[in-house]
Design a protein around this motif. Structure first.
Motif, mmCIF file in Angstrom:
data_model
loop_
_atom_site.group_PDB
_atom_site.id
_atom_site.type_symbol
_atom_site.label_atom_id
_atom_site.label_comp_id
_atom_site.label_asym_id
_atom_site.label_seq_id
_atom_site.Cartn_x
_atom_site.Cartn_y
_atom_site.Cartn_z
ATOM 1 N N ALA A 71 150.305 61.786 -19.584
ATOM 2 C CA ALA A 71 150.560 62.614 -20.713
ATOM 3 C C ALA A 71 150.290 64.142 -20.438
ATOM 4 C CB ALA A 71 149.569 62.267 -21.870
ATOM 5 N N GLU A 72 149.493 64.346 -19.537
ATOM 6 C CA GLU A 72 149.682 65.927 -19.217
ATOM 7 C C GLU A 72 150.681 66.359 -18.441
ATOM 8 O OE1 GLU A 72 145.781 66.812 -17.402
ATOM 9 O OE2 GLU A 72 146.423 68.704 -17.037
ATOM 10 N N LEU A 73 151.358 65.329 -17.648
ATOM 11 C CA LEU A 73 152.226 65.999 -16.833
ATOM 12 C C LEU A 73 153.504 65.922 -17.647
ATOM 13 C CD1 LEU A 73 151.688 63.984 -13.631
ATOM 14 C CD2 LEU A 73 151.698 66.678 -13.880
ATOM 15 N N GLY A 74 153.482 65.138 -18.952
ATOM 16 C CA GLY A 74 154.760 65.150 -19.856
ATOM 17 C C GLY A 74 155.617 63.939 -19.125
ATOM 18 N N LEU A 75 155.127 63.009 -18.697
ATOM 19 C CA LEU A 75 155.977 61.768 -18.259
ATOM 20 C C LEU A 75 155.447 60.770 -18.924
ATOM 21 C CD1 LEU A 75 155.618 62.449 -14.257
ATOM 22 C CD2 LEU A 75 157.641 62.793 -15.514
ATOM 23 N N THR A 76 156.455 59.594 -18.963
ATOM 24 C CA THR A 76 155.830 58.282 -19.563
ATOM 25 C C THR A 76 155.070 57.588 -18.537
ATOM 26 O OG1 THR A 76 157.864 57.306 -18.497
ATOM 27 C CG2 THR A 76 158.016 57.977 -20.804
ATOM 28 N N HIS A 77 154.215 56.870 -18.672
ATOM 29 C CA HIS A 77 153.288 56.286 -17.881
ATOM 30 C C HIS A 77 153.806 55.471 -16.867
ATOM 31 C CE1 HIS A 77 153.274 53.441 -21.452
ATOM 32 N NE2 HIS A 77 153.125 52.494 -20.382
ATOM 33 N N GLU A 78 154.959 54.906 -17.172
ATOM 34 C CA GLU A 78 155.908 54.020 -16.507
ATOM 35 C C GLU A 78 156.404 54.680 -15.254
ATOM 36 O OE1 GLU A 78 156.377 53.943 -19.590
ATOM 37 O OE2 GLU A 78 156.956 52.092 -20.366
ATOM 38 N N ALA A 79 157.041 56.022 -15.481
ATOM 39 C CA ALA A 79 157.544 56.694 -14.655
ATOM 40 C C ALA A 79 156.576 57.374 -13.839
ATOM 41 C CB ALA A 79 158.371 57.935 -15.318
ATOM 42 N N LEU A 80 155.390 57.425 -14.215
ATOM 43 C CA LEU A 80 154.122 58.003 -13.373
ATOM 44 C C LEU A 80 154.009 56.916 -12.407
ATOM 45 C CD1 LEU A 80 151.978 60.019 -12.519
ATOM 46 C CD2 LEU A 80 150.613 58.918 -14.298
ATOM 47 N N TYR A 81 153.641 55.843 -12.901
ATOM 48 C CA TYR A 81 153.019 54.577 -12.100
ATOM 49 C C TYR A 81 154.139 54.394 -10.817
ATOM 50 C CZ TYR A 81 150.064 53.288 -15.766
ATOM 51 O OH TYR A 81 148.906 53.338 -16.639
ATOM 52 N N ARG A 82 155.455 54.464 -11.328
ATOM 53 C CA ARG A 82 156.423 54.161 -10.473
ATOM 54 C C ARG A 82 156.534 55.136 -9.101
ATOM 55 N NH1 ARG A 82 159.820 50.143 -13.758
ATOM 56 N NH2 ARG A 82 159.755 51.661 -15.400
ATOM 57 N N ALA A 83 156.695 56.455 -9.851
ATOM 58 C CA ALA A 83 156.634 57.714 -8.947
ATOM 59 C C ALA A 83 155.369 57.611 -7.879
ATOM 60 C CB ALA A 83 156.817 58.974 -9.332
ATOM 61 N N LEU A 84 154.110 57.235 -8.426
ATOM 62 C CA LEU A 84 152.951 57.069 -7.511
ATOM 63 C C LEU A 84 153.082 56.089 -6.317
ATOM 64 C CD1 LEU A 84 150.039 57.721 -10.115
ATOM 65 C CD2 LEU A 84 150.658 59.348 -8.312
ATOM 66 N N ALA A 85 153.563 54.764 -6.783
ATOM 67 C CA ALA A 85 153.732 53.898 -5.842
ATOM 68 C C ALA A 85 154.848 54.207 -5.040
ATOM 69 C CB ALA A 85 154.274 52.644 -6.780
ATOM 70 N N ALA A 86 155.766 55.134 -5.305
ATOM 71 C CA ALA A 86 156.822 55.471 -4.433
ATOM 72 C C ALA A 86 156.483 56.344 -3.436
ATOM 73 C CB ALA A 86 158.080 56.109 -4.960
ATOM 74 N N LEU A 87 155.564 57.477 -3.958
ATOM 75 C CA LEU A 87 154.707 58.332 -3.012
ATOM 76 C C LEU A 87 154.008 57.850 -2.042
ATOM 77 C CD1 LEU A 87 154.232 61.095 -5.723
ATOM 78 C CD2 LEU A 87 155.590 61.356 -3.553
ATOM 79 N N GLU A 88 153.228 56.604 -2.307
ATOM 80 C CA GLU A 88 152.489 55.977 -1.587
ATOM 81 C C GLU A 88 153.036 55.284 -0.401
ATOM 82 O OE1 GLU A 88 149.581 53.204 -3.510
ATOM 83 O OE2 GLU A 88 148.284 53.638 -2.129
ATOM 84 N N ARG A 89 154.107 54.663 -0.743
ATOM 85 C CA ARG A 89 155.125 53.903 0.028
ATOM 86 C C ARG A 89 155.543 54.808 1.172
ATOM 87 N NH1 ARG A 89 157.091 50.867 -4.113
ATOM 88 N NH2 ARG A 89 158.989 52.458 -4.208
#
Lengths: 200, 200
Positions: A164-182
């Motif tokens: 919410a603070e980043l102005g993203l949907t939580h789905e988009a955040l989860y996916r992007a974090l997973a991708a960054l971790e990968r």
DNA sequence: CGGCGTTTTGAGAGAGCTCAACATCGGTGG
DNA sequence: CCACCGATGTTGAGCTCTCTCAAAACGCCG
């Protein structure tokens, strides 16, 4: 700079405290302004709701932070303040603070410096919101919020709050974090994210 | 509030003017701060360039506006200032202005009020950038920038400039404006846009 | 008239949003 | 101690909308 370092004792003494439950409203857009608010405990977010019903988070304040600075010069608040957690907020009456500025140039100057920092933080947030890519927006946030080591970011609240603070949907955040971790750009642990060493 | 209304005569006298060609740089991110800048003529934009090479416009200042307020309390600028048109900029040396604050509480307070307005304007911009839809982002801009009649928005510069300020591609802006005109939400004339009467 | 930047329109692709289903974790109460 | 329940965390699939690349009018100024 903490309030108590620049606000005269008389003004400090005029403050009143208020307890808020998580989700409770401190003030709303359009309300008559009361004064300068200092967060004693918990987290309070400043936000606006657009006509589509979406909430735009403008700022998240924690213990020691002040909010409603700009409202000292305005008759009404121009955004909502809502407790994100149970919180305690101390309010310094508007007139008392303004009087202090008139008598204590140092107080006025310290206050101006506080506002100047806010301006810089807000500009960083405008820049952040201008980044469309979730991946890059997150990275921008992480770099700007890294701790003393320049790599570790302590998370306040849930990942959903962060989205919410980043102005993203939580789905988009989860996916992007997973991708960054990968890709090895970040490492995740409970309550924190550690940036990888790659600078590219 | 204009600078001359609150800055002591001594500080006013210490200013120096500088002429800029369109596209010329007044200062860059990281430069050592010189002082408070007032736009005498033309337009100057504050912007940052992200690592993807995109420029994020943080503010566009015109005659009578001041920029670099926050930099009075900072050793280095935190964004770029570039002339969008031929311009004349007056600079009040940092130390002279800070001295004025120490001696003149009214000056410090007027300055704080200026910063407070900046904070509000920046929050509006954060909100704007949070709107993904080109159509709604444009409408948000138009409503906030409407003139005295609440319906007419005078355009400064080209539509392409507006697109950059809104953080949209010029193609998206043109298309959205055409769509808004088709649906009767706006009317366009050279140099201005008029909002339609529908409030929905 | 020629050249350049703005304004417009077209087509395609990428990325985030929306809706949906499921897993996981704490806390509560039986 | 365990079952239940709500909220968070996670993954999937499709849609929409802007961005990007392209090309062509249009307007202004030398």
């Amino acid at each position: 700079m903490p309030v108590k370092d620049w606000l005269p004792a008389a003004a400090l003494a005029a403050a009143t405290d208020r307890k808020l439950k998580a989700g409770e409203t401190l003030f709303r857009l359009g309300d008559k302004t009361a004064g300068l608010c200092e967060i004693i405990k918990g987290r309070v977010r400043l936000a606006r709701v657009d006509r589509a019903g979406h909430e735009t988070i403008l700022h998240v304040a924690g213990p020691g932070d002040t909010i409603a600075e700009a409202s000292l010069f305005s008759p009404a608040y121009h955004c909502d303040a809502i407790a994100s957690t149970d919180a305690v907020v101390r309010t310094y009456p508007k007139q008392v603070v303004l009087d202090a500025f008139a008598r204590e140039p140092k107080a006025a100057q310290a206050f101006a410096a506080t506002l100047a920092r806010q301006v810089m933080a807000l500009r960083a947030r405008v820049e952040q919101r201008n980044i469309r890519s979730a991946r890059e927006r997150i990275r921008h946030y992480l770099v700007l919020n890294a701790g003393a080591d320049g790599r570790t970011v302590a998370l306040r609240g849930t990942l959903k709050d962060l989205a919410a603070e980043l102005g993203l949907t939580h789905e988009a955040l989860y996916r992007a974090l997973a991708a960054l971790e990968r890709t090895g750009d970040i490492e995740r642990a409970t309550g924190k994210i550690v940036l990888g060493s790659r600078k590219a």
